[in-house]
Structure formats: structure tokens, C-alpha cells
Design a protein around this motif. Structure first.
Motif, mmCIF file in Angstrom:
data_model
loop_
_atom_site.group_PDB
_atom_site.id
_atom_site.type_symbol
_atom_site.label_atom_id
_atom_site.label_comp_id
_atom_site.label_asym_id
_atom_site.label_seq_id
_atom_site.Cartn_x
_atom_site.Cartn_y
_atom_site.Cartn_z
ATOM 1 N N MET A 90 0.816 -1.206 0.000
ATOM 2 C CA MET A 90 0.000 0.000 0.000
ATOM 3 C C MET A 90 0.855 1.264 0.000
ATOM 4 S SD MET A 90 -3.058 -1.176 -0.056
ATOM 5 C CE MET A 90 -4.063 0.246 0.380
ATOM 6 N N GLY A 91 2.170 1.103 0.081
ATOM 7 C CA GLY A 91 3.098 2.223 0.153
ATOM 8 C C GLY A 91 4.423 1.728 0.696
ATOM 9 N N PRO A 92 5.289 2.627 1.131
ATOM 10 C CA PRO A 92 6.647 2.234 1.542
ATOM 11 C C PRO A 92 6.810 1.899 3.019
ATOM 12 C CG PRO A 92 6.497 4.608 1.520
ATOM 13 C CD PRO A 92 5.130 4.093 1.099
ATOM 14 N N TRP A 93 5.724 1.884 3.775
ATOM 15 C CA TRP A 93 5.838 1.908 5.234
ATOM 16 C C TRP A 93 6.304 0.614 5.873
ATOM 17 C CZ3 TRP A 93 1.487 4.125 2.781
ATOM 18 C CH2 TRP A 93 1.545 5.533 2.720
ATOM 19 N N LYS A 94 6.092 -0.525 5.231
ATOM 20 C CA LYS A 94 6.456 -1.808 5.842
ATOM 21 C C LYS A 94 7.835 -2.299 5.427
ATOM 22 C CE LYS A 94 1.692 -3.323 6.507
ATOM 23 N NZ LYS A 94 1.753 -3.031 7.956
ATOM 24 N N GLU A 95 8.469 -1.618 4.497
ATOM 25 C CA GLU A 95 9.789 -2.025 4.008
ATOM 26 C C GLU A 95 10.870 -1.646 5.023
ATOM 27 O OE1 GLU A 95 12.295 -3.454 0.725
ATOM 28 O OE2 GLU A 95 10.196 -3.678 1.330
ATOM 29 N N PRO A 96 11.737 -2.591 5.436
ATOM 30 C CA PRO A 96 12.837 -2.228 6.344
ATOM 31 C C PRO A 96 13.699 -1.124 5.742
ATOM 32 C CG PRO A 96 12.614 -4.606 6.207
ATOM 33 C CD PRO A 96 11.723 -4.027 5.132
ATOM 34 N N ARG A 97 13.995 -0.103 6.545
ATOM 35 C CA ARG A 97 14.691 1.082 6.027
ATOM 36 C C ARG A 97 15.962 1.435 6.786
ATOM 37 N NH1 ARG A 97 12.753 2.454 0.997
ATOM 38 N NH2 ARG A 97 10.531 1.948 0.944
ATOM 39 N N VAL A 98 16.047 1.026 8.060
ATOM 40 C CA VAL A 98 17.148 1.518 8.882
ATOM 41 C C VAL A 98 17.443 0.505 9.994
ATOM 42 C CG1 VAL A 98 15.675 2.785 10.503
ATOM 43 C CG2 VAL A 98 17.999 3.597 10.079
ATOM 44 N N ARG A 99 18.710 0.450 10.404
ATOM 45 C CA ARG A 99 19.089 -0.411 11.526
ATOM 46 C C ARG A 99 19.425 0.471 12.723
ATOM 47 N NH1 ARG A 99 20.538 -5.639 12.192
ATOM 48 N NH2 ARG A 99 20.361 -5.972 9.938
ATOM 49 N N VAL A 100 18.760 0.217 13.838
ATOM 50 C CA VAL A 100 18.984 0.973 15.073
ATOM 51 C C VAL A 100 19.236 -0.018 16.204
ATOM 52 C CG1 VAL A 100 18.040 2.652 16.698
ATOM 53 C CG2 VAL A 100 17.453 2.823 14.265
ATOM 54 N N GLU A 101 20.362 0.126 16.852
ATOM 55 C CA GLU A 101 20.737 -0.760 17.956
ATOM 56 C C GLU A 101 20.585 -2.228 17.569
ATOM 57 O OE1 GLU A 101 19.725 0.426 22.008
ATOM 58 O OE2 GLU A 101 18.841 2.266 21.196
ATOM 59 N N GLY A 102 21.030 -2.548 16.359
ATOM 60 C CA GLY A 102 21.043 -3.926 15.892
ATOM 61 C C GLY A 102 19.743 -4.438 15.316
ATOM 62 N N LYS A 103 18.690 -3.619 15.308
ATOM 63 C CA LYS A 103 17.392 -4.052 14.795
ATOM 64 C C LYS A 103 17.054 -3.328 13.497
ATOM 65 C CE LYS A 103 15.437 -5.142 19.335
ATOM 66 N NZ LYS A 103 14.331 -4.858 20.295
ATOM 67 N N GLN A 104 16.652 -4.099 12.499
ATOM 68 C CA GLN A 104 16.220 -3.524 11.236
ATOM 69 C C GLN A 104 14.774 -3.069 11.368
ATOM 70 O OE1 GLN A 104 18.592 -3.388 8.974
ATOM 71 N NE2 GLN A 104 17.468 -2.396 7.322
ATOM 72 N N LEU A 105 14.499 -1.820 11.016
ATOM 73 C CA LEU A 105 13.181 -1.233 11.262
ATOM 74 C C LEU A 105 12.581 -0.639 10.002
ATOM 75 C CD1 LEU A 105 14.018 0.690 14.575
ATOM 76 C CD2 LEU A 105 12.889 -1.532 14.394
ATOM 77 N N SER A 106 11.268 -0.714 9.915
ATOM 78 C CA SER A 106 10.505 -0.025 8.877
ATOM 79 C C SER A 106 9.914 1.248 9.471
ATOM 80 C CB SER A 106 9.376 -0.930 8.377
ATOM 81 O OG SER A 106 8.418 -1.136 9.415
ATOM 82 N N LEU A 107 9.331 2.074 8.610
ATOM 83 C CA LEU A 107 8.624 3.252 9.102
ATOM 84 C C LEU A 107 7.463 2.840 10.005
ATOM 85 C CD1 LEU A 107 8.659 5.401 5.852
ATOM 86 C CD2 LEU A 107 9.758 6.022 8.016
ATOM 87 N N ASP A 108 6.757 1.781 9.649
ATOM 88 C CA ASP A 108 5.668 1.298 10.498
ATOM 89 C C ASP A 108 6.184 0.853 11.866
ATOM 90 O OD1 ASP A 108 3.517 1.831 8.915
ATOM 91 O OD2 ASP A 108 3.056 -0.256 8.411
#
Length: 262
Positions: free
Chosen positions: A122-140
Motif C-alpha cells: 500500500m506504500g513504503p511503510w512496511k519495508e525495512p529502512r534503517v538499523r537501530v541498535e542492531g534491529k532492522q526497522l521499517s517506518l511502520d
């Protein structure tokens, strides 16, 4: 409630931590660099909507690198070790910087919903975008699993910007610890008192942003809770028109929040 001690300690932490990732802007903190970019490319229009000059931003190789440095710099912080108010400001700034990054990578687009990693997305929100403190995160992940889940503060919805006209404004500077509560309240007032937030469409009849329906659980989970929230930030004229009013519908404009001609 955010404590005064947290504000003081958090402000110092956010301003002094400069991760190695900021090679594109030596000597500048992520906060300072983000403030510069927002001040340069976010411009209010005559209606009070803050628009982004994506075209000019994308045309500047230096500022594209600077945005990458902001994202890398914020993501490189040990956010969980910061005071709570600083954590909130950092996560919100990171979310907004990544959103700009996503749009610029595909610009020009008519809507952020056109940016899809797959046909069914539905858009870009669920795609992993960044790693913070060892965890890959999406905008969601940042919005729903961190900000909304950890803070349970409806003002989260005024802190994150999804690059759409219907969204609360992207600020002309980043969120900061020392003024966070006041700035969040100001953002809520600005949105609720704009036609994008609340419109009086007849005697005792309102149309509201779809944000209040999509995330009803954050606003009391019913119409009465939404109205209580709206009244808290409504200016006197709107507040008077809301007496005994009912919500008759909602809408949201997904058009990209670009400057005219951008």
C-alpha cells in the motif's frame, strides 16, 4: 508527563552526541544538520500548509548526502539510553528524515502511496529502512511499535509526517527535547484548527481528518473521545461551533506535499 530533569539532560545529550556517521558534515550534530535542511526546503504556503521543495532538494548532491548523514547519525545513537523525551524527539526526527529520503529517491511522484516495494504493498511503510541498535526497522515499526506503543500519546500523530497534504505539518526545524511538550501541543493546535484537521460542514456537523478514524483507539476509541481531544486544542471560534456537534465523516488528501511547481 515528561519531567523537567529529562528535558535538561536530554537536550544536552541530543546536542552533543555526534556519531562517526556524520562524515558528510563534520562537526555538526544530526539535530543541527536536520534543522538546516528543514529550514532550507520546508516552506509554508498561504493556507498554513508546510510544503517541501523536493525538486530543489534532489538537485543538490550535497544536501542529499546531508540527509543521508542525518539518518545515519540518528540511527547510530543508542536511543534507548537517552531520556524519554529525547528518545521521542529522536525517533520522530528519524521517521521524518527517512520519509523524505524515501520520497526523494523516487521523486517526482504524485503520492507517497505510489512508492511500493511490491505490487501488493500500500506504500513504503512496511519495508525495512534503517538499523537501530542492531534491529532492522521499517517506518511502520517506528510509528506503531515504538512511538505509539511506548508513549501512548495521541500527539504522536502530529509528530510524524507522511509526505501528504492531509498530514499534520512537517516542521521547519526538528523536534527537540527542551520544547517537546509545547511544540507537540502547538502542532496539534495548528492541525486541528486547519481545514485538514476539522471542518464545520453544517450546524453541529463536522468532518474530520481520517487520522482520527484510522487511529480512533489513540483518541479514546469512540467519537466522544475524539471530540474531547479536538476541543482541547480548538481555537475559540472553532470551539464555539463544536458545541453539541457530531462527526459526520472524514477525509484525507494523499497528494504529495510538494511546493508549487516542484
Amino acid at each position: 508527563m515528561i519531567s523537567r530533569r529529562s528535558l535538561v539532560i536530554g537536550s544536552a545529550a541530543l546536542m552533543t552526541l555526534t556519531p562517526p556517521a556524520l562524515d558528510a558534515a563534520p562537526g555538526k550534530t544530526p539535530q543541527a544538520l536536520w534543522d538546516e535542511l528543514l529550514g532550507r526546503y520546508v516552506r509554508p504556503d498561504s493556507t498554513g500548509l508546510n510544503r517541501v521543495d523536493y525538486a530543489d532538494w534532489k538537485a543538490s548532491a550535497a544536501d542529499m548526502r546531508a540527509l543521508d548523514a542525518v539518518v545515519a547519525g540518528l540511527a547510530g545513537l543508542k536511543i534507548s539510553s537517552l531520556p524519554k523525551a529525547t528518545q521521542f524527539a529522536t525517533w520522530a526526527n528519524l521517521y521524518n528524515a527517512i520519509t523524505i529520503q524515501v520520497v526523494l529517491a523516487r521523486y517526482p511522484v504524485k503520492s507517497i502511496r505510489d512508492i511500493k516495494p511490491s505490487l501488493l504493498a500500500m506504500g513504503p511503510w512496511k519495508e525495512p529502512r534503517v538499523r537501530v541498535e542492531g534491529k532492522q526497522l521499517s517506518l511502520d515499526d517506528i510509528e506503531h511499535n515504538i512511538l505509539r506503543k511506548q508513549w501512548r500519546d495521541p500527539r504522536v500523530h502530529y509528530a510524524v509526517n507522511c509526505a501528504a497534504i492531509g498530514c499534520p505539518n512537517l516542521g521547519r526545524r526538528g523536534w527537540r527535547t527542551e520544547t517537546l511538550d509545547a511544540d507537540l501541543d502547538a502542532a496539534a493546535r495548528a492541525f486541528i484548527n486547519s481545514p485538514r484537521g476539522v471542518r464545520v460542514v453544517g450546524p453541529q456537523k463536522l468532518r474530520v481528518s481520517s487520522i482520527y478514524q484510522w487511529f480512533k483507539v489513540d483518541f479514546g476509541n469512540n467519537e466522544a473521545g475524539i471530540l474531547t481531544h479536538l476541543r482541547r486544542y480548538a481555537a475559540p471560534t472553532l470551539l464555539a461551533q463544536m458545541t453539541n456537534a457530531r462527526i459526520m465523516g472524514d477525509d484525507y488528501d494523499w497528494s504529495i506535499n510538494a511546493t508549487s511547481g516542484s
